[in-house]
Design a protein around this motif. Sequence first.
Motif, PDB file in Angstrom:
ATOM      1  N   GLU A 179     -15.904  -5.037   5.154  1.00 51.55           N
ATOM      2  CA  GLU A 179     -15.613  -5.800   4.048  1.00 51.55           C
ATOM      3  C   GLU A 179     -14.280  -6.440   4.255  1.00 51.55           C
ATOM      4  OE1 GLU A 179     -15.677  -4.312  -0.171  1.00 51.55           O
ATOM      5  OE2 GLU A 179     -16.611  -2.439   0.993  1.00 51.55           O
ATOM      6  N   PRO A 180     -14.349  -7.697   4.739  1.00 53.23           N
ATOM      7  CA  PRO A 180     -13.206  -8.441   5.374  1.00 53.23           C
ATOM      8  C   PRO A 180     -11.892  -8.339   4.490  1.00 53.23           C
ATOM      9  CG  PRO A 180     -15.033  -9.880   5.510  1.00 53.23           C
ATOM     10  CD  PRO A 180     -15.652  -8.542   4.882  1.00 53.23           C
ATOM     11  N   ASP A 181     -12.031  -8.479   3.158  1.00 58.11           N
ATOM     12  CA  ASP A 181     -10.836  -8.326   2.078  1.00 58.11           C
ATOM     13  C   ASP A 181     -10.215  -7.022   2.268  1.00 58.11           C
ATOM     14  OD1 ASP A 181     -11.319 -10.848   1.285  1.00 58.11           O
ATOM     15  OD2 ASP A 181     -12.269 -10.610  -0.411  1.00 58.11           O
ATOM     16  N   LYS A 182     -10.884  -5.923   2.734  1.00 63.48           N
ATOM     17  CA  LYS A 182     -10.253  -4.521   3.061  1.00 63.48           C
ATOM     18  C   LYS A 182      -9.822  -4.204   4.480  1.00 63.48           C
ATOM     19  CE  LYS A 182     -12.798  -2.572  -0.811  1.00 63.48           C
ATOM     20  NZ  LYS A 182     -13.645  -1.549  -1.305  1.00 63.48           N
ATOM     21  N   ALA A 183      -9.951  -5.421   5.282  1.00 65.88           N
ATOM     22  CA  ALA A 183      -9.466  -5.128   6.644  1.00 65.88           C
ATOM     23  C   ALA A 183      -8.092  -4.865   7.019  1.00 65.88           C
ATOM     24  CB  ALA A 183     -10.142  -6.231   7.664  1.00 65.88           C
ATOM     25  N   TRP A 184      -7.244  -5.419   5.842  1.00 64.62           N
ATOM     26  CA  TRP A 184      -5.928  -5.265   6.199  1.00 64.62           C
ATOM     27  C   TRP A 184      -5.416  -4.053   6.074  1.00 64.62           C
ATOM     28  CZ3 TRP A 184      -2.382  -3.763   2.312  1.00 64.62           C
ATOM     29  CH2 TRP A 184      -3.049  -3.417   0.968  1.00 64.62           C
ATOM     30  N   LYS A 185      -6.269  -3.009   5.425  1.00 61.74           N
ATOM     31  CA  LYS A 185      -5.791  -1.687   5.380  1.00 61.74           C
ATOM     32  C   LYS A 185      -5.871  -0.888   6.536  1.00 61.74           C
ATOM     33  CE  LYS A 185      -7.111  -1.464   0.492  1.00 61.74           C
ATOM     34  NZ  LYS A 185      -8.012  -0.867  -0.729  1.00 61.74           N
ATOM     35  N   ARG A 186      -6.488  -1.391   7.460  1.00 64.85           N
ATOM     36  CA  ARG A 186      -6.470  -0.612   8.805  1.00 64.85           C
ATOM     37  C   ARG A 186      -5.572  -0.931   9.682  1.00 64.85           C
ATOM     38  NH1 ARG A 186     -12.305  -2.342   8.627  1.00 64.85           N
ATOM     39  NH2 ARG A 186     -11.725  -3.772  10.233  1.00 64.85           N
ATOM     40  N   VAL A 187      -4.648  -1.950   9.098  1.00 65.48           N
ATOM     41  CA  VAL A 187      -3.488  -2.312  10.147  1.00 65.48           C
ATOM     42  C   VAL A 187      -2.301  -1.892   9.639  1.00 65.48           C
ATOM     43  CG1 VAL A 187      -2.080  -4.438  10.967  1.00 65.48           C
ATOM     44  CG2 VAL A 187      -4.812  -4.867  10.556  1.00 65.48           C
ATOM     45  N   ARG A 188      -1.515  -1.256  10.311  1.00 71.67           N
ATOM     46  CA  ARG A 188      -0.395  -0.564  10.061  1.00 71.67           C
ATOM     47  C   ARG A 188       0.746  -1.704   9.560  1.00 71.67           C
ATOM     48  NH1 ARG A 188       1.792   4.107  14.068  1.00 71.67           N
ATOM     49  NH2 ARG A 188      -0.121   4.976  13.123  1.00 71.67           N
ATOM     50  N   ALA A 189       1.403  -1.345   8.482  1.00 66.94           N
ATOM     51  CA  ALA A 189       2.482  -2.266   8.134  1.00 66.94           C
ATOM     52  C   ALA A 189       3.494  -1.538   7.363  1.00 66.94           C
ATOM     53  CB  ALA A 189       1.926  -3.214   7.045  1.00 66.94           C
ATOM     54  N   GLN A 190       4.459  -2.012   7.495  1.00 69.63           N
ATOM     55  CA  GLN A 190       5.833  -1.298   6.773  1.00 69.63           C
ATOM     56  C   GLN A 190       5.947  -2.182   5.454  1.00 69.63           C
ATOM     57  OE1 GLN A 190       7.392   1.135   8.185  1.00 69.63           O
ATOM     58  NE2 GLN A 190       6.029   1.001  10.047  1.00 69.63           N
ATOM     59  N   GLY A 191       6.236  -1.265   4.418  1.00 70.98           N
ATOM     60  CA  GLY A 191       6.744  -1.505   3.221  1.00 70.98           C
ATOM     61  C   GLY A 191       5.720  -1.950   2.234  1.00 70.98           C
ATOM     62  N   ARG A 192       6.036  -2.360   1.081  1.00 71.63           N
ATOM     63  CA  ARG A 192       5.175  -3.017  -0.066  1.00 71.63           C
ATOM     64  C   ARG A 192       5.440  -4.222  -0.524  1.00 71.63           C
ATOM     65  NH1 ARG A 192       5.689  -0.581  -4.433  1.00 71.63           N
ATOM     66  NH2 ARG A 192       3.260  -0.200  -4.992  1.00 71.63           N
ATOM     67  N   ASN A 193       6.006  -5.261   0.534  1.00 70.31           N
ATOM     68  CA  ASN A 193       6.336  -6.639  -0.061  1.00 70.31           C
ATOM     69  C   ASN A 193       5.137  -7.475  -0.161  1.00 70.31           C
ATOM     70  OD1 ASN A 193       6.725  -9.422   0.643  1.00 70.31           O
ATOM     71  ND2 ASN A 193       8.949  -8.965   0.900  1.00 70.31           N
ATOM     72  N   PRO A 194       4.708  -7.865  -1.394  1.00 71.95           N
ATOM     73  CA  PRO A 194       3.731  -8.630  -1.991  1.00 71.95           C
ATOM     74  C   PRO A 194       3.313  -9.911  -0.979  1.00 71.95           C
ATOM     75  CG  PRO A 194       4.900  -7.968  -3.921  1.00 71.95           C
ATOM     76  CD  PRO A 194       5.864  -7.580  -2.755  1.00 71.95           C
ATOM     77  N   GLN A 195       4.586 -10.646  -0.512  1.00 73.10           N
ATOM     78  CA  GLN A 195       4.279 -11.843   0.115  1.00 73.10           C
ATOM     79  C   GLN A 195       3.749 -11.378   1.526  1.00 73.10           C
ATOM     80  OE1 GLN A 195       6.942 -11.460  -1.705  1.00 73.10           O
ATOM     81  NE2 GLN A 195       6.449 -12.963  -3.349  1.00 73.10           N
ATOM     82  N   VAL A 196       4.524 -10.254   2.332  1.00 72.83           N
ATOM     83  CA  VAL A 196       3.882 -10.006   3.421  1.00 72.83           C
ATOM     84  C   VAL A 196       2.401  -9.504   3.439  1.00 72.83           C
ATOM     85  CG1 VAL A 196       4.346  -8.075   5.441  1.00 72.83           C
ATOM     86  CG2 VAL A 196       6.416  -9.439   4.437  1.00 72.83           C
ATOM     87  N   LEU A 197       2.128  -8.683   2.543  1.00 71.50           N
ATOM     88  CA  LEU A 197       0.934  -8.063   2.514  1.00 71.50           C
ATOM     89  C   LEU A 197      -0.204  -9.095   1.922  1.00 71.50           C
ATOM     90  CD1 LEU A 197       1.623  -4.421   0.718  1.00 71.50           C
ATOM     91  CD2 LEU A 197       1.320  -5.063   3.321  1.00 71.50           C
ATOM     92  N   GLY A 198       0.218  -9.932   1.334  1.00 72.05           N
ATOM     93  CA  GLY A 198      -0.751 -10.999   0.852  1.00 72.05           C
ATOM     94  C   GLY A 198      -1.145 -11.811   2.202  1.00 72.05           C
ATOM     95  N   ARG A 199      -0.098 -12.085   3.044  1.00 71.89           N
ATOM     96  CA  ARG A 199      -0.472 -12.839   4.264  1.00 71.89           C
ATOM     97  C   ARG A 199      -1.201 -11.704   5.294  1.00 71.89           C
ATOM     98  NH1 ARG A 199       4.793 -14.975   3.451  1.00 71.89           N
ATOM     99  NH2 ARG A 199       5.662 -13.421   4.712  1.00 71.89           N
TER     100      ARG A 199
END
Length: 395
Positions: free
Chosen positions: A198-218
């Motif tokens: 599911e492309p819309d869930k692909a971001w969850k496999r990428v390690r990212a810091q924090g919970r910034n909505p703008q960063v996570l939206g991008r």
Amino acid sequence: MKIHDLITTTDRLADLCERLGKGDFVCVDTEFMRENTYWPELCLVQIGDENEAAAIDPLADGLDLKPLLDLLTENEDVLKVFHAGGQDVEIFYNLTGKTPHPIFDTQIAMMAISQSEQIGYANLVEAWLDKTIDKGARFTDWSRRPLTDRQLEYAVGDVTYLATIFPKILRKLMKTGRGEWLNAEMEKLADPENYAIEPDKAWKRVRAQGRNPQVLGRLKALAAWREGEAQHKNIPRGRIMRDETLADIASHPPKKQADLAKVRGLSNAWKDNEIGNRLMEVIESAKPLPEDELPPRNNRGAPLGKEGALVADLLKLLLKIRAREIDVAPRLLTRSGELEQLAAGVRDLPILQGWRREAFGSDALDLVEGKLAFAVEKGKLKMTHVEEVGSDAAN
């Protein structure tokens, strides 16, 4: 055991699957290529039981795999046996939208009857049958035709040996009474959600810091875009862009396409090519991640600190002792992250539920609460309850 010639026609495949569909189990393995593609290219399927086995050529002209796929995904009366079968299951899911079921994985099963966490197939065969597998054909190009006799012998051996080993593992599981321990692990392996892309869930496999909505939206928008590009071109997603680069762009988005030439991990061509233009459009249209999609805050309890870290280390030592005592792989009982949560005060954990609590969790909790201690007896480290130590001292 009868070994059939390479199956290249639908009629022969249907006859084989009809016979195998009347047994109790079938062993399954695949050979595939995926180094240069997004979708794994299925090149060979091996299947068999205790009586017969065969290799099936899915690249043969006119061959319809439906009899095989029906056997694996529709016949609930036959147990499908794999070894380290995650990638094999993924292939069948891609072909049918379903997973083989019911399923049994001998690599997972070995965790319940030995301290082997990820035993390879060659080591499994050597341990159970005292035979050495010729690994020479393992890394050949399975997409090239014709296949050699050596390749076919190697490939079919993956299921003929497994058909002999599986009943032995099953008998040992029954003796130890630990079959129930594996039910959840096997169902997890067969869960279609593990393989759905599911492309819309692909971001969850990428390690990212924090919970910034703008960063996570991008990040969400970029990961979905990368997934689509990779699928369309049928190349690995890392060939489009690596995870590190994706996360960096999400955190520090370029203001104009020319700035892409300065991004580490991208070539200079991105500053004025079409894919770079599409990337900029994704960045510009990305919206902040909604509150209900933000990852949960870190539920690790209070910070461990020096003392908490020592408690976590003691829990890991306890895990090694208990795994050795009952002869199971530590990973089947718990993971280090869960032990750190326990040390930090978290109690809603799998380790404190069901058979895991009985096998290890209760003692782990007692250790954290000061009710368990370590002792050395005849040169061996063991665990003992504090009241027992006091009673021994009094005696």
